[in-house]
Scaffold this motif. Structure first.
Motif, short mmCIF file in Angstrom:
data_model
loop_
_atom_site.label_atom_id
_atom_site.label_comp_id
_atom_site.label_asym_id
_atom_site.label_seq_id
_atom_site.Cartn_x
_atom_site.Cartn_y
_atom_site.Cartn_z
N PHE A 45 31.73 -39.30 3.25
CA PHE A 45 31.80 -38.89 4.65
C PHE A 45 31.43 -37.42 4.79
CE2 PHE A 45 35.95 -37.86 2.94
CZ PHE A 45 36.30 -36.67 3.55
N ASN A 46 31.23 -37.02 6.03
CA ASN A 46 30.88 -35.65 6.36
C ASN A 46 32.15 -34.88 6.71
OD1 ASN A 46 30.12 -33.36 8.18
ND2 ASN A 46 28.05 -34.10 7.77
N GLU A 70 36.30 -35.20 -3.32
CA GLU A 70 35.52 -34.24 -4.10
C GLU A 70 34.20 -33.99 -3.39
OE1 GLU A 70 33.58 -34.19 -8.50
OE2 GLU A 70 35.75 -34.49 -8.39
N LYS A 71 33.82 -32.72 -3.29
CA LYS A 71 32.56 -32.36 -2.66
C LYS A 71 31.39 -32.98 -3.42
CE LYS A 71 34.25 -27.95 -0.84
NZ LYS A 71 34.12 -26.47 -0.88
N ILE A 72 30.38 -33.42 -2.67
CA ILE A 72 29.21 -34.05 -3.27
C ILE A 72 28.19 -32.97 -3.59
CG2 ILE A 72 27.34 -35.70 -2.90
CD1 ILE A 72 29.21 -37.12 -0.90
N ASP A 104 38.59 -27.03 -9.12
CA ASP A 104 39.46 -26.92 -7.96
C ASP A 104 38.66 -26.70 -6.68
OD1 ASP A 104 41.61 -27.26 -9.61
OD2 ASP A 104 42.11 -25.13 -9.75
N ASN A 105 37.57 -25.93 -6.77
CA ASN A 105 36.75 -25.64 -5.60
C ASN A 105 36.04 -26.88 -5.07
OD1 ASN A 105 37.45 -22.95 -5.57
ND2 ASN A 105 35.66 -22.28 -6.74
N LYS A 106 35.92 -27.90 -5.90
CA LYS A 106 35.25 -29.13 -5.48
C LYS A 106 36.20 -30.08 -4.76
CE LYS A 106 31.92 -29.10 -9.31
NZ LYS A 106 31.45 -29.82 -10.52
N LYS A 107 37.51 -29.81 -4.84
CA LYS A 107 38.50 -30.71 -4.27
C LYS A 107 38.64 -30.52 -2.75
CE LYS A 107 39.64 -32.27 -8.36
NZ LYS A 107 39.22 -33.62 -8.78
N VAL A 108 38.87 -31.63 -2.05
CA VAL A 108 39.07 -31.61 -0.60
C VAL A 108 40.30 -32.43 -0.27
CG1 VAL A 108 38.10 -32.22 1.64
CG2 VAL A 108 36.59 -31.38 -0.18
N GLN A 109 41.29 -31.79 0.35
CA GLN A 109 42.51 -32.50 0.73
C GLN A 109 42.24 -33.42 1.93
OE1 GLN A 109 44.81 -31.62 -2.28
NE2 GLN A 109 45.72 -32.65 -0.53
N ILE A 110 42.81 -34.60 1.90
CA ILE A 110 42.64 -35.58 2.98
C ILE A 110 43.91 -35.61 3.83
CG2 ILE A 110 42.10 -37.97 3.54
CD1 ILE A 110 39.89 -36.49 1.97
N ASP A 111 43.79 -35.22 5.11
CA ASP A 111 44.98 -35.22 5.97
C ASP A 111 45.25 -36.64 6.47
OD1 ASP A 111 43.29 -35.75 8.19
OD2 ASP A 111 43.08 -33.61 8.64
N ASN A 112 46.37 -36.81 7.16
CA ASN A 112 46.82 -38.14 7.57
C ASN A 112 45.85 -38.81 8.54
OD1 ASN A 112 49.10 -37.95 6.00
ND2 ASN A 112 50.39 -37.16 7.67
N LYS A 113 45.29 -38.04 9.48
CA LYS A 113 44.37 -38.60 10.47
C LYS A 113 43.09 -39.12 9.80
CE LYS A 113 41.95 -37.46 14.78
NZ LYS A 113 41.69 -36.38 15.79
N LEU A 114 42.55 -38.33 8.89
CA LEU A 114 41.34 -38.75 8.17
C LEU A 114 41.65 -39.91 7.24
CD1 LEU A 114 38.40 -38.46 7.38
CD2 LEU A 114 39.05 -36.59 5.84
N ALA A 115 42.82 -39.86 6.61
CA ALA A 115 43.20 -40.95 5.70
C ALA A 115 43.24 -42.29 6.43
CB ALA A 115 44.56 -40.64 5.07
N PHE A 144 24.96 -30.89 -4.04
CA PHE A 144 23.75 -30.74 -3.22
C PHE A 144 23.98 -31.08 -1.76
CE2 PHE A 144 21.69 -31.80 -7.41
CZ PHE A 144 21.40 -30.48 -7.71
N SER A 145 25.21 -31.41 -1.38
CA SER A 145 25.48 -31.72 0.02
C SER A 145 26.30 -30.60 0.64
CB SER A 145 26.26 -33.05 0.14
OG SER A 145 26.74 -33.21 1.45
N PRO A 146 25.83 -30.00 1.73
CA PRO A 146 26.58 -28.90 2.33
C PRO A 146 27.93 -29.32 2.88
CG PRO A 146 24.79 -29.59 3.77
CD PRO A 146 24.60 -30.31 2.47
N ASP A 147 28.09 -30.59 3.24
CA ASP A 147 29.31 -31.02 3.92
C ASP A 147 29.79 -32.39 3.46
OD1 ASP A 147 31.12 -29.85 5.56
OD2 ASP A 147 30.28 -30.63 7.43
N GLY A 148 29.15 -32.95 2.45
CA GLY A 148 29.49 -34.30 2.00
C GLY A 148 30.69 -34.33 1.07
N VAL A 149 31.52 -35.36 1.27
CA VAL A 149 32.72 -35.54 0.43
C VAL A 149 32.81 -37.00 0.01
CG1 VAL A 149 35.24 -35.37 0.34
CG2 VAL A 149 33.93 -33.69 1.66
N LYS A 150 33.26 -37.21 -1.21
CA LYS A 150 33.45 -38.55 -1.74
C LYS A 150 34.92 -38.75 -2.09
CE LYS A 150 31.96 -41.52 -5.60
NZ LYS A 150 31.05 -41.59 -6.79
N VAL A 151 35.51 -39.84 -1.61
CA VAL A 151 36.89 -40.19 -1.92
C VAL A 151 36.89 -41.53 -2.64
CG1 VAL A 151 39.18 -40.70 -1.02
CG2 VAL A 151 37.78 -38.95 0.07
N GLU A 152 37.53 -41.60 -3.79
CA GLU A 152 37.59 -42.84 -4.57
C GLU A 152 38.89 -43.56 -4.34
OE1 GLU A 152 36.93 -41.73 -8.63
OE2 GLU A 152 34.75 -41.73 -8.41
#
Length: 332
Positions: free
Chosen positions: A93-94, A71-73, A38-49, A75-83
């Motif tokens: 993205f950052n 999902e947080k990447i 759950d801690n790895k998950k990042v919600q995507i808001d409408n603007k970012l989507a 070793f990346s402090p701010d990286g996120v991956k969306v599939e």
């Protein structure tokens, strides 16, 4: 791959010196795993989507349905991956500024020309000839994205995989940067596959540094570096010489109040000589308050970096590139 190297360098520090947890009670294990997920998950808001949809359409030339959770990447402090929903595409993205830096697509091996496949095989065989390298049918194609201009850019690279290996091949790149060549690779080995001379050198260094008998559980070869692990220690070698040693279960001191710089030098001097054939008598030792370890410098050049536990035992010692980043890289 260049971006991933930077990410690794910036994050490996905090992951190495985090508090080491004890055994997890059986009843709590599933709950902890769920919490970590759950801690790895990042919600995507409408603007970012909307921004992500625009980018993926630029790349694919059609509408692609993306998941609304990233999902947080690692070793990346701010990286996120969306599939994408179908798992074919992904965007990196950052999270801090929402700038996209890469788009990925799962393609088949025939996307990579036979000529380029041969270039990759030549590099792998040159690194270690006594293995068979058969490519998997699935390849990850990675296209750079200019987050400032919000348009597709360079580089274009391929991640090819097979049994016990993965390799990155740059097909296109920015001016003055390498292209049509392998940028990085990793080949995995069992203990039985290791060269006896390499294993002998590693075993001796581990015994000298930690009074520990090395029992290799995994090993890998990157472009220039061998990394060997057992459950308690890790070691890296370049060109047959040891560069990094890490004890995974020892806890490093976090201030220089327990062990002064002078004491650290006295402890480290014989070990540096034995393991690296390095005489540190003429080096100045300083405490690094950022990375919580000691570094040994001549003029402005850092030659050695060491972390010690409260009993003056070595937690890690590095003479490799880790001296610049605060810690040995890729050792966990």
């Amino acid at each position: 791959m260049n971006v991933e190297k930077v990410i690794l360098a910036s994050m490996i520090v905090s992951s190495m010196f985090g508090t080491l947890a004890g055994p997890i009670p059986a009843g709590a294990e599933a709950a902890q795993e769920q919490k970590q997920t759950d801690n790895k998950k990042v919600q995507i808001d409408n603007k970012l989507a909307a921004k992500l949809q625009k980018a993926i359409k630029q790349y694919a030339g059609k509408e692609i349905k993306l998941k609304n959770v990233g999902e947080k990447i690692e070793f990346s402090p701010d990286g996120v991956k969306v599939e994408s929903v179908d798992g074919t595409y992904a965007i990196r993205f950052n999270a801090g500024n929402s700038k996209i830096w890469q788009i990925e697509e799962k393609v088949t091996i025939d996307k990579v020309s036979k000529e380029d496949q041969d270039k990759v095989l030549k590099v792998l065989k040159g690194a270690y000839a006594n293995k068979t390298y058969d490519f998997n049918k699935e390849v990850i194609m990675q296209r750079g994205y200019d987050g400032d201009k919000e348009k597709l850019g360079v580089p274009l690279s391929y991640k090819l995989t097979g049994k016990d290996f993965e390799v990155y091949f740059f097909k296109e790149n920015a001016p003055q940067m390498p292209k049509d060549e392998v940028s990085a690779f990793e080949i995995k080995f069992t203990k039985e596959e290791l060269d006896p001379k390499l294993l002998e050198t590693a075993t001796k260094a581990i015994k000298t540094a930690f009074n520990h008998d090395l029992e290799v559980t995994s090993a890998k070869l990157n472009r220039f570096t061998w990394t060997l692990h057992d459950k308690d220690v890790s070691l890296q070698m370049e060109n047959g010489k040891v560069t990094n040693l890490l004890h995974k279960t020892r806890k490093a001191v976090t201030t220089n109040k327990e062990i002064t710089e002078k004491e650290a030098k006295e402890v480290v001097a014989p070990l540096a000589k034995q393991v690296f054939n390095m005489d540190i008598a003429g080096l100045e030792v300083k405490w690094d308050s950022t990375y919580k370890n000691y570094y040994f410098v001549k003029g402005k050049k850092i030659e050695l970096r060491v972390a010690l536990d409260a009993d003056k035992n070595v937690v890690f010692i590095t003479s490799g590139v880790g001296v610049l980043y605060g810690t040995p890289l890729g050792m966990l």
